[in-house]
Scaffold this motif. Structure first.
Motif, PDB file in Angstrom:
ATOM      1  N   ALA A 135      -2.173  -2.835   3.104  1.00 20.85           N
ATOM      2  CA  ALA A 135      -3.080  -3.630   3.937  1.00 20.85           C
ATOM      3  C   ALA A 135      -2.838  -3.353   5.417  1.00 20.85           C
ATOM      4  CB  ALA A 135      -2.888  -5.114   3.638  1.00 20.85           C
ATOM      5  N   VAL A 161      -4.567  -0.137   6.235  1.00 18.69           N
ATOM      6  CA  VAL A 161      -6.021  -0.311   6.273  1.00 18.69           C
ATOM      7  C   VAL A 161      -6.452  -0.849   7.631  1.00 18.69           C
ATOM      8  CG1 VAL A 161      -7.971  -1.588   5.305  1.00 18.69           C
ATOM      9  CG2 VAL A 161      -6.238  -0.620   3.783  1.00 18.69           C
ATOM     10  N   PRO A 218      -9.661   1.401   2.347  1.00 19.06           N
ATOM     11  CA  PRO A 218      -9.291   0.221   1.551  1.00 19.06           C
ATOM     12  C   PRO A 218      -9.525   0.358   0.051  1.00 19.06           C
ATOM     13  CG  PRO A 218     -11.429  -0.115   2.559  1.00 19.06           C
ATOM     14  CD  PRO A 218     -10.971   1.245   2.980  1.00 19.06           C
TER      15      PRO A 218
END
Length: 404
Positions: free
Chosen positions: A220, A223, A251
């Motif tokens: 994450a 991303v 993602p």
């Protein structure tokens, strides 16, 4: 024709064909330069294994068992028989187990371990050997990415990249870079993602980010870095359609796995719910981390816990240094996101130092500073860090009695 004759011929008649001397294509210096990142990484990790072997013998532990302990057992079980074939003996932090519990572990690492183990046909090379080989190979792949990153940063150089490799291999809890853990593979994809961002190679950045998202939830943080960088490139009208593709790819791995777990569990936040139920891990804004830190410093009975607190403080200080030194903002954004994920979550506090390992960009200002010092200075610092890290990692596996 002798060297003297060639020189005389050139002076007397420029039209004379003079034989051209070709340097050997592969010199010792060139081969050494090519292998340097791998040799530095493997050398430091070998030191770590030697210290681990010594401490394991002193504490009546098996090195082989230590290298596949804790999360390694889950990864090996998933690699061997898939999520539905994990033995019932593997349970969560509370001693519980359901059909969905193994889904808390991302599939990227065990999937590659399973593929590699099957190369030789039925029976293959064995899951443990495969897992450790994949880990080391990932670490080497990561070392070349770090060396490349060191040449792309402001004030960087080839030497900066090599120092960065050494710092990473000697980071606190870098022992997991020699274990059946997924950190090495994640860091490999992460560093090449960031190389792609800095070099504006959006397809590389997006693809590596997508792969990292199948390995660990820390994807994450990647991303965020990729998508923001791509958005700024689009706004500035740079690189045509490529930033769009990079942002769309980034993602996919993370969202794909989270979506699959949501489908398997019947809960939209299935993976987060598994983490909360099985390991009491969630986001509390940092309350648990602060409470743990104050308790550890006040008690001071545990080497690992006290050291973990100091590592957390050092990480925050390095993030401030990154900002002051104006390190490239994608590297700052990535490190900050990893730290936020680590510091604001509760759960197993003993894992905090390990969970900071992917924030390797925090080491960038240190690498730049050391590379500008005399060779004797940075070699001494790096050797000291390698020895300290080797001892600490071996202590965590052979003397500390809880999960890391």
């Amino acid at each position: 024709m002798s060297a003297t004759d060639v020189t005389r011929a050139e002076v007397e008649d420029p039209s004379v064909d003079v034989p051209v001397r070709h340097e050997p294509r592969w010199t010792v210096h060139r081969v050494g330069s090519l292998l340097a990142p791998a040799l530095i990484f493997l050398g430091i990790r070998e030191l770590g294994l030697l210290v681990l072997t010594w401490m394991a013998s002193r504490n009546s532990h098996s090195v082989s068992e230590a290298l596949r302990s804790w999360d390694g057992q889950w990864f090996l079980a998933i690699a061997g028989d898939g999520y539905d074939g994990v033995p019932d003996g593997l349970v969560d932090a509370f001693g519980h187990r359901s059909a969905e519990t193994p889904l808390a572990f991302f599939p990227g690492y065990p999937m590659v371990v399973r593929w590699f183990a099957a190369i030789d046909g039925p029976g293959g090379i064995g899951l443990v050997t495969s897992a450790l080989t994949v880990t080391i190979a990932s670490g080497v792949f990561c070392s070349y990415g770090l060396a490349r990153l060191g040449t792309n940063i402001r004030g960087g150089s080839r030497l900066t990249g090599l120092v960065l490799v050494a710092l990473f291999a000697a980071a606190p809890m870098s022992v997991v870079l020699s274990m059946a853990y997924s950190e090495a593979m994640f860091c490999a994809f992460a560093v090449w993602t960031l190389v792609g961002v800095l070099e504006r190679r959006w397809l590389l950045a997006g693809l590596c980010c997508a792969l990292a998202g199948v390995v660990r939830s820390t994807g994450a943080a990647l991303v965020v870095a990729v998508c923001v960088a791509a958005l700024l490139a689009v706004i500035a009208r740079r690189d045509s359609w490529r930033p769009w593709v990079g942002a769309l790819l980034a993602p996919l791995g993370l969202l794909g796995y989270l979506g699959w777990v949501a489908y398997r569990t019947g809960e939209w936040d299935g993976w987060f719910a598994l983490q909360q139920r099985g390991w009491d891990t969630g986001f509390d804004g940092g309350k648990a981390t602060l409470r743990f830190s104050l308790d550890a410093l006040a008690d001071a009975r545990s080497v690992l816990e006290v050291a973990t607190v100091w590592f957390l403080l050092l990480a925050i200080a390095l993030l401030v240094v990154m900002i002051v030194r104006r390190v490239e903002w994608p590297l700052i954004a990535y490190a900050a996101a990893v730290l936020v994920m680590d510091l604001t979550s509760n759960g197993l506090m003993n894992s905090k130092a390990r969970l900071m390992l992917p924030a390797f960009t925090l080491l960038v200002p240190v690498a730049v500073g050391l590379a500008r010092r005399r060779p004797g200075t940075f070699v001494t610092v790096l050797c000291g860090a390698a020895v300290a890290s080797s001892w600490f990692g071996a202590y965590a596996l052979t003397s500390w009695g809880y999960a890391i």
